[in-house]
Design a protein around this motif. Structure first.
Motif, short mmCIF file in Angstrom:
data_model
loop_
_atom_site.label_atom_id
_atom_site.label_comp_id
_atom_site.label_asym_id
_atom_site.label_seq_id
_atom_site.Cartn_x
_atom_site.Cartn_y
_atom_site.Cartn_z
N GLU A 150 -7.66 1.95 4.26
CA GLU A 150 -6.21 2.02 4.38
C GLU A 150 -5.74 2.30 5.80
N PHE A 162 -7.49 -8.43 3.36
CA PHE A 162 -7.16 -7.03 3.11
C PHE A 162 -7.95 -6.17 4.05
N ASN A 194 1.17 3.92 -3.09
CA ASN A 194 0.73 5.30 -2.85
C ASN A 194 1.78 6.29 -3.30
N ARG A 234 1.11 14.75 -1.16
CA ARG A 234 0.35 13.87 -0.26
C ARG A 234 1.17 13.69 1.01
N GLU A 249 -7.63 -0.16 -5.09
CA GLU A 249 -6.62 0.02 -6.15
C GLU A 249 -5.39 -0.86 -5.92
N HIS A 250 -5.13 -1.21 -4.65
CA HIS A 250 -3.95 -2.03 -4.39
C HIS A 250 -4.26 -3.50 -4.47
N ILE A 259 0.83 -1.20 0.00
CA ILE A 259 0.00 0.00 0.00
C ILE A 259 0.87 1.25 0.00
N ASP A 313 -9.27 3.98 -2.81
CA ASP A 313 -7.91 4.02 -2.26
C ASP A 313 -7.45 2.64 -1.77
#
Lengths: 294, 430, 269
Positions: free
Chosen positions: C262, C258, B301, B329, B399-400, B297, B396
């Protein structure tokens, strides 16, 4: 007089266990009760080794904490290790009990327990362990005071927390929704079971505690639909088993704890068949009368 | 050390017998226990184990000897009765199964203890050693006893081998088994008998009180290593055998100690080790995976930022300073440097004097992540009806994560759109 | 001041995502419900209807978003919220009488040491009367029919004297007479400005019963006044089968362990 002391001790143990057992079986936690009663053994042995005697409060507290630890461990295996519930219970308590037995074997000299005794206790020796006050009065066996205090504490616990225990047992989701913490009462109850198990250990041993936790409560559940009455009947069933079991053991010259467990079974079976509300016979008669009245 | 070598050289025939006996008993119990585990009936095994005690005593009382055949017979009978009792109580009253198990377990055991103590008080010489059934004594497995127990163990193993497929199917899908015409009732009956049998012989080594552990724990340990039944059976039997071997060893170096608790401690240790170190399902393995996910991640990013900056300046390979990146960011500075160095090692960026730029591979990877992010946002707003200001956080994460085939599916469903909900262009690979 | 309170939404849900075993079962739900409405939550099996009300009441953890009731957080207004769970969620063999169960609705108002007083019993009996069960006050719950069980649960919820009521499939398995009695009672409650939110399974009765509908299928399809929201198009989208890609991605999240967001990755085990 000795008879009386033994029966009184057994009745105190039976009553305390019966009360808690009512909650356990309604929560479907009978086997967790079984697990706790086994898992406290290493705690008892360690407390013994550390404090050097059985009399200390620390034994009760330390061993009782292990009981709560057991609940944590079972939950841990279930939630984190994703192990199925029955296996989580089985793995935890067998391991802890094994550790306890090994500790007893190794420190046999220093610990006043032997491995067979932890299974079924030595209630026959209760009248020998007397308290003598500083004034020189014999006020009776220590076990009576210990068990009596535990019984009072448990009764108070049930009285004070009656609503919360009742609700969290019947409908935990609704309880959470209205802001009552199911988790708190769960751990309080498990703590109560631990304390009772530890206190009863030396009089009746591990297995009998389980019998007294489950059988009288199950008996009462088959007899009544009123919870308060269930608590009372469970105590009665426990006391009857204690008295009957004692005399049975004396007659056969065998383990008193084993006989009491057997007596629990007999009382249960009688209720199972003859209970006027839920017994087999009654249900058979009811269907017969229903079909014949068609 | 000497005793260790003495033991494991297996020179002493007694040692050999005890080892064979213990290993056979524990391994066969572990195998049968795997099936109770799969049927989620592990605690029933505990009930059976406690219930065999009165049967053993009965066998002794009726035959006057400790002849294993009588003891096994008696144990088998009461073991079976306990099972019937649990079923009966559960089916014919409003008591639940866990209550029935606990009830039967403790009452039967109490009766057994009563009988045992009465026998002990009679002073009958033949009864000595009967109480070894409480906690097990592998050292007692010699001579004729061993033969009988050994034969039963072998029968057990053969039966499991023959009926393995049927037992497995029953555990997974009873209805299907019934539908294809298997005699479900008979198979269950056989399995139950095997379980009772395994308990009856296993208690010689482990004892009544801890027998449940040999049924449950090897299976629980094996569960962490595999999903496949036959591998699970194999591993459970190995774990069981190891613990049996340890039990025999303990019996050798400390004859006064009961073997049962040591066997349980060993098998529990194996289970805990499996719990921590098993690949994929073990705790350590999962922690490593989580850590690797976190790294992915963070890496991606950073690459995203490079790509976004590249979009703005229409050149993807411009050198950037860490400050520029942080301005775009907010990364923690120390973390950024760690990531940049890692990306450099892996070939996604290159640096010249603390000025960093994407490589071709870096651009490709960054582009993919940005593309998936925008496509996913579009998908959420158009197909899932989610408000445009909510989709960013979801994207967010996704996407990974997205695999190439799901990525293709996403493109297909959206029909290769040009723009995302925020009017940014969606970068496809040329 | 009065006007302000009236326009306070009974329930506001923002960007709510709920996961079950790591797989999201509700994605980014946004809702605002006014007070005093009878609201039906509809959707196919597994759509997340029960999950939605459980998450709203804090019985399930939220992966993202927040829930506000009367513009306040859940813990501040618990006393104003009532819950009627699905009938199968309890064991009706429990040794309790109908009155015992209804009195549970008063427990939230009593503290640890207090027992139910006469006033509480009066409220309980009154609620039993409202659901037509006053004759059954001392009946054992094991002897009740399905409809009577449902009405007991309803009486318990009423005994809380709450302002917002969440009900999970209250009409499942009850007879027609009970259903009519219940819906009449719910109507009366909304006329008294209570908000009632119901997980419902029968499409035929939606227009007849509910002022507002929430149409759900893992994500929010539509919500609003029944007349304008309960359309053919919305129905088709709600019941037209699940979004395969969304489900596949959810499965992927679960398989790879997962994190859903985040930030939780930074703290995850």
């Amino acid at each position: 007089m000795n008879d009386f002391y033994i029966i009184l001790t057994a009745s105190l143990v039976a009553s305390t266990c019966a009360l808690l057992g009512c909650f356990l079986i309604l929560r479907k936690m009978a086997m967790v009760g079984d697990a706790i009663s086994h898992a406290v053994l290493p705690g008892i042995v360690l407390a013994f080794l550390i404090s050097g005697s059985r009399d200390s409060m620390t034994m009760l507290i330390g061993a009782g904490l292990i009981g709560i630890l057991t609940t944590f461990l079972i939950e841990f295996f279930h939630k984190k290790a994703k192990l199925q519930t029955d296996a989580s219970i089985g793995v935890t308590f067998t391991w802890l009990f094994a550790v306890g037995v090994v500790l007893i074997s190794i420190f046999a000299g220093k610990v006043d327990l032997d491995q067979d005794c932890v299974l079924y206790g030595e209630i026959a020796y209760v009248p020998l362990d007397i308290i003598i006050t500083p004034g020189g009065d014999n006020i009776g066996p220590r076990a009576i005071y210990v068990m009596g205090s535990i019984l009072i504490v448990i009764v108070l616990f049930i009285i004070i927390g009656y609503k919360e225990l009742f609700l969290t047992t019947f409908d935990p989701a609704y309880a959470s929704a209205i802001g009552i913490s199911t988790t708190l009462w769960h751990y309080l109850l498990m703590g109560a079971v631990s304390a009772t198990t530890v206190a009863s250990f030396e009089s009746v041993g591990a297995i009998l505690v389980v019998a007294l936790l489950i059988a009288p409560a199950a008996t009462a559940y088959l007899i009544t639909d009123n919870f308060k009455l269930m608590l009372v009947i469970a105590c009665a069933a426990g006391i009857i088993s204690a008295i009957g079991g004692y005399y049975f053991a004396v007659w056969l010259d065998g383990s008193i704890a084993g006989a009491i467990a057997a007596a629990c079974g007999v009382v249960f079976t009688l209720a199972f068949i003859f209970s006027p509300t839920h017994g087999l016979l009654f249900r058979r008669l009811k269907t017969v009368s229903e079909t014949s009245s068609l | 050390m000497n005793t260790f070598l003495e033991f494991f050289s297996f020179a002493d025939p007694n040692v050999r017998f005890v080892v064979i006996g213990s290993v056979l008993l524990t391994a066969s119990s572990a195998i049968v226990g795997t099936f109770t585990f799969l049927h989620k009936k592990s605690l029933v095994g505990d009930a059976i184990a406690h219930a065999v005690l009165p049967g053993i005593c009965l066998g002794f009382i009726l035959s006057g000897t400790k002849n294993p055949v009588y003891l096994i017979l008696g144990a088998f009978v009461t073991g079976w009765i306990s099972l019937i009792a649990v079923e009966f109580i559960t089916k014919r009253s409003r008591l639940k199964e866990d209550t029935a198990i606990g009830l039967v377990l403790s009452v039967f055991f109490g009766i057994g203890i009563l009988m045992l103590t009465v026998i002990q008080k009679t002073g009958n010489a033949a009864q000595s050693g009967l109480d070894h059934f409480l906690f097990g004594k592998a050292a007692a497995l010699v001579g004729e006893d061993l033969l009988v127990f050994g034969i039963v163990a072998v029968i057990l193993l053969i039966a499991v081998f023959l009926l393995f497929k049927e037992f497995s199917l029953l555990a997974f899908d009873k209805d299907y088994a019934q539908a294809i015409g298997l005699p479900v009732k008979w198979i269950q009956l056989t399995l139950t008998s095997l379980i009772v049998l395994a308990v009856v012989i296993g208690i010689q080594a482990v004892g009544v009180v801890l027998m449940a552990a040999i049924l449950i724990t090897p299976a629980a340990a094996a569960r962490f290593w595999t999903n496949k039944i036959n591998v699970m059976l194999f591993m459970a039997s190995i774990f069981g055998a190891l613990s049996g071997l340890s039990g025999a060893y303990i019996s050798y170096i400390a004859p006064a100690m009961p073997t049962g608790p040591w066997i349980v401690i060993v098998i529990s240790m194996i289970a805990f080790i499996s719990f921590f170190f098993a690949p994929k399902r073990g705790v350590i393995s999962r922690m490593i995976r989580q850590s690797s996910i976190r790294k992915t991640i963070n890496d991606e990013n950073v690459l995203k930022v490079f790509y976004n900056l590249g979009e703005e300046s229409r050149n993807f390979f411009v050198q950037r300073t860490p400050e520029e990146i942080i301005r775009r960011r907010k990364f923690d500075e120390e973390m950024l440097y760690t990531v940049l160095h890692r990306l450099e090692r892996q070939g996604y960026v290159e640096q010249t004097a603390n000025h960093w730029a994407l490589t071709e591979e870096g651009k490709t990877r960054g582009q993919r992540v940005v593309k998936i992010h925008r496509l996913w946002e579009l998908y959420l707003t158009t197909h899932v009806n989610i408000a445009p200001d909510h989709v960013h956080d979801d994207a967010d994460t996704i996407e990974h994560l997205l695999t190439p085939d799901l990525e293709a599916e996403l493109e297909r469903i959206l029909n290769f759109p040009k723009e995302d909900p925020h009017k940014s262009e969606i970068p496809y690979r040329k | 001041m009065d006007n302000e309170i009236q326009f306070q939404p009974a329930l506001e849900i923002h960007d709510l995502t709920v996961a079950f075993d790591r797989k999201p079962v509700l994605w980014n739900i946004d809702l605002k419900l006014p007070q005093g409405k009878l609201v039906g939550i509809i959707g196919p099996n597994g759509a997340g209807k029960s999950t939605l009300i459980k998450a709203t009441m804090g019985l399930l953890p939220l992966s993202s978003g927040f829930v506000k009731l009367f513009d306040q957080s859940l813990d501040d207004v618990r006393k104003r919220i009532s819950y009627v769970p699905q009938r199968e969620s309890v064991d009706w063999d429990f040794p309790a009488s109908v009155l015992d169960v209804v009195l549970m609705g008063r427990y939230g108002k009593l503290g640890l040491f207090k027992r139910p007083r006469k006033a509480d019993r009066d409220v309980a009996l009154d609620c039993l009367k409202k659901v037509g069960m006053e004759a059954y006050a001392n009946r054992q719950i094991s002897q009740l029919s399905g409809g009577q069980q449902q009405r007991t649960f309803l009486a318990r919820a009423l005994a809380q004297q709450a302002d917002i009521y969440f009900m999970d499939e209250p009409f499942a398995g009850v007879d027609a007479a009970t259903e009519k009695a219940i819906i009449d009672l719910l109507r009366n409650m909304t006329e008294a400005k209570k908000t009632v939110i119901v997980v419902h399974h029968d499409l035929q009765s939606v227009t007849q019963y509910f002022d507002w509908v929430i149409m759900l299928n893992t994500r929010l399809v539509a919500y609003g006044p029944t007349l304008s929201t309960f359309t053919q198009q919305n129905l088709q989208e709600t019941y037209g089968g699940k979004l395969t890609l969304l489900s596949d991605v959810g499965d992927l999240i679960r398989r790879e362990s997962f994190p859903n967001r985040e930030e939780s990755a930074k703290k995850a085990l």
